[in-house]
Design a protein around this motif. Structure first.
Motif, PDB file in Angstrom:
ATOM      1  N   MET A 100       0.865  -1.094  -0.081  1.00  0.00           N
ATOM      2  CA  MET A 100       0.202   0.050  -0.009  1.00  0.00           C
ATOM      3  C   MET A 100       0.789   1.204  -0.192  1.00  0.00           C
ATOM      4  SD  MET A 100      -3.404  -0.124   2.206  1.00  0.00           S
ATOM      5  CE  MET A 100      -4.417   1.460   1.507  1.00  0.00           C
ATOM      6  N   VAL A 101       0.241   2.408  -0.716  1.00  0.00           N
ATOM      7  CA  VAL A 101       0.638   3.707  -0.538  1.00  0.00           C
ATOM      8  C   VAL A 101      -0.234   4.435   0.076  1.00  0.00           C
ATOM      9  CG1 VAL A 101       1.879   5.541  -1.743  1.00  0.00           C
ATOM     10  CG2 VAL A 101       2.161   3.469  -2.371  1.00  0.00           C
ATOM     11  N   TRP A 102       0.186   5.287   1.084  1.00  0.00           N
ATOM     12  CA  TRP A 102      -0.782   6.209   1.670  1.00  0.00           C
ATOM     13  C   TRP A 102      -0.728   7.507   1.268  1.00  0.00           C
ATOM     14  CZ3 TRP A 102      -3.974   2.990   4.406  1.00  0.00           C
ATOM     15  CH2 TRP A 102      -3.248   1.813   4.957  1.00  0.00           C
ATOM     16  N   GLN A 103      -2.054   8.162   1.553  1.00  0.00           N
ATOM     17  CA  GLN A 103      -2.162   9.421   1.140  1.00  0.00           C
ATOM     18  C   GLN A 103      -1.215  10.525   1.630  1.00  0.00           C
ATOM     19  OE1 GLN A 103      -5.973  10.985   1.976  1.00  0.00           O
ATOM     20  NE2 GLN A 103      -5.803  12.957   1.015  1.00  0.00           N
ATOM     21  N   ASP A 104      -1.050  10.562   2.996  1.00  0.00           N
ATOM     22  CA  ASP A 104      -0.191  11.412   3.662  1.00  0.00           C
ATOM     23  C   ASP A 104       1.356  11.135   3.734  1.00  0.00           C
ATOM     24  OD1 ASP A 104       0.851  13.459   5.308  1.00  0.00           O
ATOM     25  OD2 ASP A 104      -0.391  13.140   6.763  1.00  0.00           O
ATOM     26  N   PRO A 105       2.254  11.708   3.090  1.00  0.00           N
ATOM     27  CA  PRO A 105       3.557  11.151   2.897  1.00  0.00           C
ATOM     28  C   PRO A 105       4.182  11.948   4.187  1.00  0.00           C
ATOM     29  CG  PRO A 105       3.269  13.078   1.353  1.00  0.00           C
ATOM     30  CD  PRO A 105       1.919  12.851   1.902  1.00  0.00           C
ATOM     31  N   PHE A 106       3.503  12.537   4.868  1.00  0.00           N
ATOM     32  CA  PHE A 106       4.346  13.351   6.002  1.00  0.00           C
ATOM     33  C   PHE A 106       3.929  12.232   7.290  1.00  0.00           C
ATOM     34  CE2 PHE A 106       3.510  16.624   3.000  1.00  0.00           C
ATOM     35  CZ  PHE A 106       4.730  17.092   3.142  1.00  0.00           C
ATOM     36  N   GLY A 107       2.955  11.627   7.206  1.00  0.00           N
ATOM     37  CA  GLY A 107       2.520  10.808   8.385  1.00  0.00           C
ATOM     38  C   GLY A 107       3.006   9.163   7.919  1.00  0.00           C
ATOM     39  N   SER A 108       3.408   8.867   6.783  1.00  0.00           N
ATOM     40  CA  SER A 108       3.543   7.554   6.452  1.00  0.00           C
ATOM     41  C   SER A 108       5.011   7.055   6.862  1.00  0.00           C
ATOM     42  CB  SER A 108       3.203   7.229   5.193  1.00  0.00           C
ATOM     43  OG  SER A 108       3.559   7.937   4.298  1.00  0.00           O
ATOM     44  N   LEU A 109       5.938   8.001   6.972  1.00  0.00           N
ATOM     45  CA  LEU A 109       7.443   7.637   7.454  1.00  0.00           C
ATOM     46  C   LEU A 109       7.709   7.882   8.701  1.00  0.00           C
ATOM     47  CD1 LEU A 109       9.157   9.148   3.984  1.00  0.00           C
ATOM     48  CD2 LEU A 109       8.480   6.446   4.697  1.00  0.00           C
ATOM     49  N   ASN A 110       8.419   7.059   9.037  1.00  0.00           N
ATOM     50  CA  ASN A 110       8.793   7.313  10.716  1.00  0.00           C
ATOM     51  C   ASN A 110       9.794   8.492  11.008  1.00  0.00           C
ATOM     52  OD1 ASN A 110       9.876   7.326  13.527  1.00  0.00           O
ATOM     53  ND2 ASN A 110       9.737   5.004  13.699  1.00  0.00           N
ATOM     54  N   THR A 112      11.649   9.426  12.812  1.00  0.00           N
ATOM     55  CA  THR A 112      12.833   9.112  13.934  1.00  0.00           C
ATOM     56  C   THR A 112      13.902   8.230  13.215  1.00  0.00           C
ATOM     57  OG1 THR A 112      12.171   7.485  15.418  1.00  0.00           O
ATOM     58  CG2 THR A 112      11.734   9.450  15.946  1.00  0.00           C
ATOM     59  N   HIS A 113      13.537   7.906  12.050  1.00  0.00           N
ATOM     60  CA  HIS A 113      14.726   7.095  11.250  1.00  0.00           C
ATOM     61  C   HIS A 113      14.889   7.852   9.862  1.00  0.00           C
ATOM     62  CE1 HIS A 113      14.758   3.486  14.003  1.00  0.00           C
ATOM     63  NE2 HIS A 113      13.406   3.639  14.026  1.00  0.00           N
ATOM     64  N   ASN A 114      16.174   7.393   9.583  1.00  0.00           N
ATOM     65  CA  ASN A 114      16.413   8.050   8.026  1.00  0.00           C
ATOM     66  C   ASN A 114      15.958   7.107   7.073  1.00  0.00           C
ATOM     67  OD1 ASN A 114      18.061   5.692   7.926  1.00  0.00           O
ATOM     68  ND2 ASN A 114      19.884   6.945   8.383  1.00  0.00           N
ATOM     69  N   ILE A 115      16.075   7.526   5.874  1.00  0.00           N
ATOM     70  CA  ILE A 115      15.759   7.032   4.718  1.00  0.00           C
ATOM     71  C   ILE A 115      16.253   5.487   4.450  1.00  0.00           C
ATOM     72  CG2 ILE A 115      15.247   7.246   2.336  1.00  0.00           C
ATOM     73  CD1 ILE A 115      13.680   9.309   4.006  1.00  0.00           C
ATOM     74  N   ILE A 151      18.113  10.723  -6.366  1.00  0.00           N
ATOM     75  CA  ILE A 151      19.817  11.186  -6.546  1.00  0.00           C
ATOM     76  C   ILE A 151      20.228  12.296  -5.895  1.00  0.00           C
ATOM     77  CG2 ILE A 151      20.290   9.395  -8.254  1.00  0.00           C
ATOM     78  CD1 ILE A 151      19.276  11.626 -10.208  1.00  0.00           C
ATOM     79  N   PRO A 152      21.559  12.204  -5.341  1.00  0.00           N
ATOM     80  CA  PRO A 152      22.523  11.259  -5.093  1.00  0.00           C
ATOM     81  C   PRO A 152      21.783  10.228  -3.899  1.00  0.00           C
ATOM     82  CG  PRO A 152      23.326  13.262  -4.274  1.00  0.00           C
ATOM     83  CD  PRO A 152      21.897  13.600  -4.871  1.00  0.00           C
ATOM     84  N   PRO A 153      21.747   8.929  -4.143  1.00  0.00           N
ATOM     85  CA  PRO A 153      21.259   7.972  -3.348  1.00  0.00           C
ATOM     86  C   PRO A 153      21.990   7.911  -1.934  1.00  0.00           C
ATOM     87  CG  PRO A 153      22.155   6.576  -5.139  1.00  0.00           C
ATOM     88  CD  PRO A 153      22.437   8.298  -5.333  1.00  0.00           C
ATOM     89  N   LYS A 154      23.150   8.222  -2.148  1.00  0.00           N
ATOM     90  CA  LYS A 154      23.915   8.000  -0.768  1.00  0.00           C
ATOM     91  C   LYS A 154      23.414   9.133   0.348  1.00  0.00           C
ATOM     92  CE  LYS A 154      28.295   5.556   0.172  1.00  0.00           C
ATOM     93  NZ  LYS A 154      29.600   5.406  -0.589  1.00  0.00           N
ATOM     94  N   GLU A 155      23.279  10.324  -0.244  1.00  0.00           N
ATOM     95  CA  GLU A 155      23.099  11.611   0.421  1.00  0.00           C
ATOM     96  C   GLU A 155      21.574  11.431   0.884  1.00  0.00           C
ATOM     97  OE1 GLU A 155      24.850  11.438  -1.944  1.00  0.00           O
ATOM     98  OE2 GLU A 155      26.719  12.585  -1.318  1.00  0.00           O
ATOM     99  N   THR A 156      20.572  10.684  -0.091  1.00  0.00           N
ATOM    100  CA  THR A 156      19.226  10.684   0.341  1.00  0.00           C
ATOM    101  C   THR A 156      19.168   9.638   1.354  1.00  0.00           C
ATOM    102  OG1 THR A 156      18.901  11.145  -1.912  1.00  0.00           O
ATOM    103  CG2 THR A 156      17.095  10.650  -0.712  1.00  0.00           C
ATOM    104  N   ALA A 157      19.796   8.590   1.245  1.00  0.00           N
ATOM    105  CA  ALA A 157      19.786   7.478   2.229  1.00  0.00           C
ATOM    106  C   ALA A 157      19.961   8.101   3.996  1.00  0.00           C
ATOM    107  CB  ALA A 157      20.616   6.261   2.018  1.00  0.00           C
ATOM    108  N   ALA A 158      20.889   9.187   3.824  1.00  0.00           N
ATOM    109  CA  ALA A 158      21.266   9.518   5.268  1.00  0.00           C
ATOM    110  C   ALA A 158      20.222  10.672   5.714  1.00  0.00           C
ATOM    111  CB  ALA A 158      22.698  10.165   5.205  1.00  0.00           C
ATOM    112  N   LYS A 159      19.379  11.081   5.093  1.00  0.00           N
ATOM    113  CA  LYS A 159      18.459  11.953   5.292  1.00  0.00           C
ATOM    114  C   LYS A 159      17.389  11.485   6.021  1.00  0.00           C
ATOM    115  CE  LYS A 159      19.241  15.577   2.055  1.00  0.00           C
ATOM    116  NZ  LYS A 159      18.773  16.225   0.665  1.00  0.00           N
ATOM    117  N   TYR A 160      16.592  12.425   6.964  1.00  0.00           N
ATOM    118  CA  TYR A 160      15.251  12.027   7.680  1.00  0.00           C
ATOM    119  C   TYR A 160      14.320  12.439   6.791  1.00  0.00           C
ATOM    120  CZ  TYR A 160      18.162  10.368  11.639  1.00  0.00           C
ATOM    121  OH  TYR A 160      19.068   9.552  12.200  1.00  0.00           O
ATOM    122  N   PRO A 161      13.026  11.917   7.237  1.00  0.00           N
ATOM    123  CA  PRO A 161      11.895  12.333   6.529  1.00  0.00           C
ATOM    124  C   PRO A 161      11.748  13.829   6.224  1.00  0.00           C
ATOM    125  CG  PRO A 161      11.330  10.421   7.903  1.00  0.00           C
ATOM    126  CD  PRO A 161      12.971  10.889   8.147  1.00  0.00           C
TER     127      PRO A 161
END
Lengths: 331, 337
Positions: A100-110, A112-115, A151-161
């Motif tokens: 599933m993909v939810w409507q609210d992208p602000f509520g559907s990722l935690n 406190t955890h990075n990407i 992209i860049p994937p490495k930098e994105t992965a380190a980011k938080y929502p």
């Protein structure tokens, strides 16, 4: 809709869903959120469900996702009733296939955890990587982020929502679906909270998932124009009933049900004028209960006859892929 | 255009933040004619609502209006700068001359007070009507928006979303203002109700002759409803043109991008292009054009020289350096590129 559209993945058969309206244990009025809903979802094909708020669009997605069980009727996944899926390993298998993909992208990722965590988790849970192989996991995560255009994937992965825009967050959610290799994606208003310029990119990504990864897409929306862009099949819902369904273009250009006509005439479009007459009259939207009779649209319909308030219309097949539930089209 | 109803000149609104001042609205100027619907479009955070609040002088710290004039035509056609009004004068001006329908109008009504008191509150504060007369006026207003006056003593939760929206519009109409600011008035409503409400607003506008500043992110709707449209990007007005013209003959690549971002309901199915990149961070503004990082046709001049809004052709303004009269950006051209 028949088998010529490819492999049938999800089939809904006469689904009925009742909800308790009151929490009062003594009186238990029910409302019927889905009534006799049937549909088929095929591989590499999109099915859009449109209708106003409260018409039961999300209920359908949630039943397919096994968040609710239907009151009656059945939902088949590759021919198997999903209510019979109970064993943990079978459930895991089902959830791997249906995401599933939810409507609210602000509520559907935690927050406190990075990407990285958000993408790595489904990979680990569904054993898509060798357990303990950190390098492989990293590669997979970066690869997935790149595939959804982060992209860049490495930098994105380190980011938080909170460091990502709404569109980027929705891409993370889609990457999670791709990560487990989902066959069916249930997207509940995935772009309604995104700005127009961002929305196009997310729609294109879903289109690509549908065509190139051969996913079956359930696209729930109130925006018929985007439904036309992404889905081959369109289902119009009104008060828990599917009132018209079939080929998207056919329905938008030649709507047959009075409610579809009203809905299509109301959709904003730059080529229309604000004075475009609404194809129907205003009235109250009824609360449907298990005891309600007739056609749910009868109270607002310009063509209603006494029969419409007594008897729920059956399904009429107008063309190979065009169905309507309306007494006007009874054969 | 004859004398406008409102004339906004070089309006700037700043927000003080921990990371420095942010100019949310930068040097914005436009006019709204009498009886005209002016649409303000743009993505979230571009400053649309900030302008609306500035016109009503509703900003509270950390936001403040740092520069600019807002001239408003009075009964005699004289243009007065409402930025110069004292707080007392502003209280009199607000709602009687210019009123506002807020974003999420569904929640703009007080849930614990019956509708009638929310009407009479406005009417009695701004006029010398007594309670009886105020209730009479409230009944009239309800009829104007097609709600039966016997519902006056009901509470907001007893009305549907569309009815609540109409109530809020009725309150905005209470003192016969000359300009109504509508900030996303129908965003939370279903399309059928949305169209009904906008048709009602249009009919009321024809009847009472007020002007409308219409703010929405739904461009299709805006093109249908507005006479002229201004497109905003990161606090600046980047293009102003008639509603018919702006999406057909855009001069700014951002407007063009918006135009190719939403699918058509009936026309041929074209691929959606969207606009790559993300909105500008207002704390980090580049020299030159603010759209340069996302622009497909960016040139050297865009990176070096400021680009104020300028007249490209009659009734069409744009701030793009590359805009040349008669050479609007063609939709096919970019789609094949």
């Amino acid at each position: 809709m028949n088998e010529k559209y490819g492999e049938l993945l999800i089939e809904g058969k006469n689904i009925v869903k009742d909800f308790k309206v009151s929490s009062n244990a003594l009186k238990q009025p029910m409302m019927r959120a889905s009534n006799d809903v049937s549909f088929k979802m095929y591989k590499s094909r999109g099915m859009a469900v449109v209708g106003e708020s409260g018409s039961g669009k999300s209920t359908i997605a949630k039943m397919i996702a096994k968040m609710y069980a239907p009151t009656s009727g059945e939902i088949l996944y590759r021919g198997r009733d999903i209510q019979s899926i109970k064993k943990h390993s079978d459930l895991m298998k089902y959830r791997e296939g249906v995401q599933m993909v939810w409507q609210d992208p602000f509520g559907s990722l935690n927050p406190t955890h990075n990407i990285f965590h958000h993408i790595a988790r489904p990979l680990k849970i569904h054993k898509k990587v060798t357990p303990g192989n950190k390098k492989e996991l990293e590669e997979r995560v970066y690869d997935l982020l790149e595939q959804v255009g982060l992209i860049p994937p490495k930098e994105t992965a380190a980011k938080y929502p909170h460091q990502l825009s709404g569109g980027q967050r929705q891409r993370v959610n889609l990457a999670r679906n791709i990560a487990v290799g989902a066959e069916v994606v249930l997207a509940d208003e995935p772009t309604s909270m995104l700005d127009v310029s961002i929305r196009a990119g997310v729609l294109n990504l879903m289109e690509e998932m549908k065509t190139e990864r051969e996913m079956s897409l359930l696209y729930i929306t109130h925006d018929i124009a985007t439904a036309r862009y992404i889905a081959e099949d369109l289902c119009v819902m009104y008060v828990g009933h599917m009132v018209e369904w079939g080929d998207t273009d056919e329905i938008i250009h030649r709507p047959q049900h009075p409610y579809t006509k009203l809905l299509v005439s109301a959709v904003p479009d730059p080529s229309k004028s604000i004075h475009t007459k609404l194809e129907g009259n205003n009235g109250d939207i009824p609360l449907w209960t298990p005891d309600s009779l007739g056609c749910p649209f009868a109270g607002r319909c310009l063509h209603a006859t006494p029969r419409c308030s007594d008897e729920l219309p059956g399904v009429t097949k107008l063309a190979d892929n065009h169905f309507v539930r309306c007494h006007l089209h009874d054969q | 255009m004859t004398t406008p109803q409102i004339s906004i000149r070089n309006l700037c609104v700043d927000y003080i933040t921990a990371d420095g001042d942010v100019r949310a609205v930068n040097d914005v100027s436009f006019d709204i004619g009498k009886g005209e619907v002016f649409g303000l479009a743009g993505e979230s955070g571009c400053g649309k609502s900030t302008i609306a609040f500035a016109l009503m002088r509703l900003h509270k710290p950390p936001a403040f209006i740092s520069a600019g004039e807002v001239y408003f035509a009075d009964e005699n056609g004289k243009m007065n700068d409402i930025m110069q009004l004292s707080d007392g004068e502003m209280t009199v001006f607000r709602w009687s001359q210019m009123s506002m329908v807020f974003q999420s109008a569904m929640n703009a009504l007080n849930p614990v007070i019956p509708i009638v008191d929310q009407f009479t509150d406005v009417i009695m504060r701004h006029t010398d009507k007594n309670k009886y007369e105020a209730v009479k006026r409230a009944e009239q207003l309800l009829q104007i928006v097609d709600i039966h006056p016997n519902r006056l003593s009901d509470y907001p939760h007893q009305f549907s979303g569309g009815m609540r929206q109409r109530l809020v519009i009725a309150i905005a109409l209470a003192l016969n203002p000359k300009l109504i600011i509508m900030d996303e008035p129908t965003t939370a409503l279903d399309v059928v109700v949305q169209r009904e409400i906008l048709q009602k607003i249009y009919a009321l506008k024809e009847e009472f002759g007020f002007s409308i500043l219409f703010i929405t992110h739904d461009l299709s709707l805006m093109v249908e409803f507005s006479d002229r449209i201004g497109i905003m990007y990161s606090g600046q007005l980047i293009e102003v043109a008639s509603a018919q013209d702006i999406l057909k003959n855009p001069y700014h690549p951002y407007t063009h991008g918006l135009g190719s971002s939403f699918p058509s309901l009936t026309g041929p199915k074209a691929a959606l292009i969207g606009i790559p990149g993300n909105p500008l961070n207002l704390l980090d503004i580049p020299t030159g054009c603010r759209f340069q990082a996302r622009c497909p046709r960016v040139e050297e001049v865009c990176r070096t020289t400021a680009n104020p809004l300028r007249q490209i052709e009659a009734n069409h303004m744009s701030n793009c350096h590359l805009a040349v009269a008669g050479e609007a950006i063609k939709f096919v051209e970019l789609e094949t590129a």
